[in-house]
Design a protein around this motif. Structure first.
Motif, short mmCIF file in Angstrom:
data_model
loop_
_atom_site.label_atom_id
_atom_site.label_comp_id
_atom_site.label_asym_id
_atom_site.label_seq_id
_atom_site.Cartn_x
_atom_site.Cartn_y
_atom_site.Cartn_z
N ASP A 122 0.85 -1.19 0.00
CA ASP A 122 0.00 0.00 0.00
C ASP A 122 0.88 1.24 0.00
N GLY A 126 -4.15 6.16 -2.67
CA GLY A 126 -4.84 5.38 -3.68
C GLY A 126 -3.93 4.68 -4.66
N GLU A 127 -2.67 4.39 -4.25
CA GLU A 127 -1.72 3.75 -5.14
C GLU A 127 -1.06 2.56 -4.45
N ILE A 128 -0.39 1.74 -5.27
CA ILE A 128 0.36 0.60 -4.75
C ILE A 128 1.77 0.60 -5.33
N TYR A 129 2.72 0.09 -4.54
CA TYR A 129 4.04 -0.27 -5.06
C TYR A 129 3.95 -1.73 -5.48
N VAL A 148 5.04 2.34 -9.11
CA VAL A 148 3.96 2.84 -8.27
C VAL A 148 2.83 3.23 -9.20
N MET A 149 1.61 2.82 -8.86
CA MET A 149 0.48 3.04 -9.78
C MET A 149 -0.84 2.89 -9.03
N PRO A 150 -1.92 3.45 -9.59
CA PRO A 150 -3.24 3.12 -9.06
C PRO A 150 -3.51 1.64 -9.28
N PRO A 151 -4.20 0.97 -8.38
CA PRO A 151 -4.41 -0.48 -8.52
C PRO A 151 -5.13 -0.87 -9.80
N ARG A 153 -4.58 0.08 -12.70
CA ARG A 153 -3.65 0.01 -13.84
C ARG A 153 -2.80 -1.25 -13.84
N GLY A 171 -0.81 -4.21 -0.32
CA GLY A 171 -1.46 -3.56 -1.46
C GLY A 171 -2.67 -4.32 -1.98
N ARG A 225 8.50 7.51 -6.02
CA ARG A 225 7.83 8.78 -6.28
C ARG A 225 8.37 9.79 -5.29
#
Length: 234
Positions: A122, A126-129, A148-151, A153, A171, A225
């Motif tokens: 997590d 609102g993103e995950i590694y 790192v991205m929104p889940p 994607r 995550g 990020r």
């Protein structure tokens, strides 16, 4: 034979581990692990002292120091990096940074015998590694770059859609935000599994055996990020 120390504070967990490779006998692996949110600064150094004491070793006997270099908690990464760099500087030993996502994959492989793993932590906001891995006989092979991205994607690595995928890490609490294709293809595994120094010291020992050596000032945390999540106090 080499003696390595690893430490980690990249998640809600805090851990330290010492590995002593022994020729002609079993390796010595000593570790400490605790879920200590917001208490890493106080707990990490005593853990280092504990694993050294249990192994009957002095800091001067270490051949290298390693730490969880990220991705993960910004504050935790800085705590672990600061302590690891300080030890490496003071002892004049090389420093190795270990991927938290790779350590998580090795943990899933060692504990649950998983072969195709998508590790996700997590990342807040609102993103995950996330990264994808193939695991076999203790060897971890990256099948995608760490990102790192929104889940929503998240996608399977190209050419591996037919594998038995399992998702591990915090995550996957955001699984419902992921695509139908991911939810169908990826079984949810151990969402409570955290990166741990026990796996990091094993990965660091392999890198050390392959000749990896870095000066303490050359190894930095990997954030993926630059934006730090924070909440203004009211």
């Amino acid at each position: 034979m080499p003696i390595l120390l690893a430490l980690d504070a990249s998640s809600s967990a805090c851990s330290a581990a010492l590995l002593q490779r022994c020729e002609g006998s079993d390796d010595v692996l000593v570790s400490r692990f605790a879920l200590t949110p917001r208490d890493h600064t106080r707990r990490l150094l005593p853990m280092v002292d504990q694993v050294l004491a249990e192994a009957g070793l002095a800091p001067s006997e270490l051949d290298a120091v390693a730490f969880g270099r990220g991705p993960g908690s910004f504050t935790g990464l800085r705590i672990a990096a600061g302590l690891a760099q300080g030890l490496a500087y003071g002892l004049d030993r090389p420093l190795l940074g270990v991927s938290t996502l790779e350590a998580l994959a090795l943990g899933a492989h060692r504990r649950h015998a998983l072969s195709h793993v998508i590790t996700a932590l997590d990342a807040r906001m609102g993103e995950i590694y996330v990264a994808s891995w193939r695991c076999h006989d203790g060897v971890i092979e990256a099948l995608s770059q760490e990102a790192v991205m929104p889940p929503e994607r998240l996608q399977l690595p190209e050419g591996h859609s037919g594998c038995d995928w399992v998702g591990v890490g915090s995550g996957w609490a955001l699984r419902e935000a992921m695509s139908d294709a991911i939810r169908t293809a990826v079984r949810q595994g151990d969402t409570a599994l955290e990166p741990a120094a026990e796996e990091m010291v094993l990965l660091a020992a392999r890198a050390y055996a392959d000749g990896e050596r870095h000066a303490a000032h050359d190894v930095q945390p990997i954030y993926l990020r630059d934006q730090v999540a924070w909440k203004k106090s009211r």
